[in-house]
Structures are given as C-alpha cells and as structure tokens.
Design a protein around this motif. Structure first.
Motif, PDB file in Angstrom:
ATOM      1  N   SER A 184     -20.186   1.587  -5.872  1.00 49.72           N
ATOM      2  CA  SER A 184     -21.718   0.763  -5.762  1.00 49.72           C
ATOM      3  C   SER A 184     -22.727   1.646  -5.615  1.00 49.72           C
ATOM      4  O   SER A 184     -23.876   1.198  -5.888  1.00 49.72           O
ATOM      5  CB  SER A 184     -21.532  -0.454  -4.436  1.00 49.72           C
ATOM      6  OG  SER A 184     -21.228   0.182  -3.252  1.00 49.72           O
ATOM      7  N   ASP A 185     -22.559   2.642  -5.003  1.00 49.29           N
ATOM      8  CA  ASP A 185     -23.577   3.932  -4.793  1.00 49.29           C
ATOM      9  C   ASP A 185     -22.864   5.299  -4.970  1.00 49.29           C
ATOM     10  O   ASP A 185     -22.471   5.668  -4.055  1.00 49.29           O
ATOM     11  CB  ASP A 185     -24.250   3.709  -3.441  1.00 49.29           C
ATOM     12  CG  ASP A 185     -25.554   4.414  -2.994  1.00 49.29           C
ATOM     13  OD1 ASP A 185     -25.611   5.331  -3.867  1.00 49.29           O
ATOM     14  OD2 ASP A 185     -26.093   4.128  -2.377  1.00 49.29           O
ATOM     15  N   THR A 186     -23.215   5.798  -6.217  1.00 48.98           N
ATOM     16  CA  THR A 186     -22.454   7.026  -6.483  1.00 48.98           C
ATOM     17  C   THR A 186     -23.294   8.421  -5.626  1.00 48.98           C
ATOM     18  O   THR A 186     -22.755   9.263  -5.525  1.00 48.98           O
ATOM     19  CB  THR A 186     -22.726   7.376  -7.971  1.00 48.98           C
ATOM     20  OG1 THR A 186     -24.249   7.215  -8.345  1.00 48.98           O
ATOM     21  CG2 THR A 186     -21.716   6.366  -8.865  1.00 48.98           C
TER      22      THR A 186
ATOM     23  N   ALA B 128     -20.423   2.536   0.773  1.00 47.63           N
ATOM     24  CA  ALA B 128     -20.620   2.230  -0.651  1.00 47.63           C
ATOM     25  C   ALA B 128     -19.212   1.327  -0.810  1.00 47.63           C
ATOM     26  O   ALA B 128     -18.231   1.500  -0.136  1.00 47.63           O
ATOM     27  CB  ALA B 128     -20.635   3.567  -1.676  1.00 47.63           C
TER      28      ALA B 128
END
Length: 181
Positions: free
Chosen positions: A160-162, A181
C-alpha cells in the motif's frame, strides 16, 4: 372433477334418463416434477441448491424440494442430499433427477469443472521489521474443493506504500523506511 367428494352423474334426453353413475373425486395426483435449474456447471467442491416443483392433476403446483427422492447417476461426480443440495465431488458429467409417487422429473445435466481459487492467506499476517531488513512472506491458496497450494511465487505482490515497505515478486518483504504499510 371439481372438488373432493362423491356424487352421481346421469344423462337425459327428453323423458329418458340413463342409469346413475357413481363418481368419487379424490385428492389431485402428482403428474409431473420439474427440477431447476435444468443444467448446472460447478467447480469441484462447490454446492448449489436444486428445487423440485410438482404439478398436480388439478393444475396446481407445489414446491416438493424436501419431499422427493433425489438421485445422481454418478455419486462419484456429484451428490444431492435429501433437501436438494447438490455437491460437486469430482471432474466429469452426470445427471440428477427427483422422484415421488412413481413420477420422475426431468434429468438435470451436471458438469463438474476444476476447483477454483476461493481465498489467499498471507503469512505472517503482521510483521514488524527494522529499516533495511527483509522477511519472506508466504501465500497459501485455498480452493473450492478444500485443497490448498503454495502460491508464493505465482501471486502478484503489492504494498500500500512502497516508500515504507516493498515486496518483490517472490514475496520478500523489504523494510524501506519507518512507518506502516
């Protein structure tokens, strides 16, 4: 036959009257059973409800699903319980029918196909890693027939959040920066 009971019938023409014919009207009798759906294609392990609708000699209809005798031509392919629930057992084709009072329904064509993926469980379900560390993740697939398979190398992994955590195509979780994340 209009209603249940007994009566007599005569024929007359002018002054001439026929003999009396005794008539007894009984309950309507079952004349047909219609099973729906008329065909079904199910993945192995799946279930589907069948219904049996009875038609009687007076034109009335009644749901007979739980009062007919269900049968499968091949219980190795598909079974049906006493309440009309169909279960896809193994790959192949068979037919299902219902009967009651010497009346047999239409034959329902059943095709059982390969099991389908119904869920994916990622393990571990949560992870807490120091920045820069790597942890392998695993993906276990569950299929409609109850079997499982390791899908770790064949699923598409996403984060969801690299900027916080990345995951590669083999399920390796990489802690990129502090956060969730």
């Amino acid at each position: 036959a209009v209603a249940i009971g007994s009566t007599t019938v005569t024929a007359s023409l002018g002054d001439i009257v026929s003999n009396r014919v005794a008539v007894t009207v009984t309950n309507a009798v079952l004349t047909a059973i219609q099973v729906t759906p008329p065909s079904a294609s199910l993945p192995k392990g799946n279930r589907q409800q069948l219904t049996a609708l009875g038609t009687f000699s007076d034109g009335s209809t009644l749901d007979l699903t739980d009062s007919v005798s269900w049968s499968s031509d091949s219980t190795a392919i598909a079974t049906v319980d006493t309440l009309g629930e169909l279960t896809a057992v193994d790959l192949g084709n068979t037919t299902i029918s219902a009967s009651r009072d010497d009346v047999v329904s239409n034959r329902v064509a059943i095709t059982v196909t390969s099991a389908i993926l119904t869920g994916i469980q990622v393990t571990p379900p949560t992870a807490s890693l120091p920045k820069g560390n790597v942890q392998p993740l695993a993906a276990l697939g569950t299929y409609s027939d109850g079997t499982t398979a390791d899908l770790t190398n064949s699923v598409a992994w996403t984060s969801s959040d690299t900027a916080i955590a990345a995951v590669d195509s083999q399920g390796a979780l990489i802690a990129v920066d502090e956060g969730n994340a």
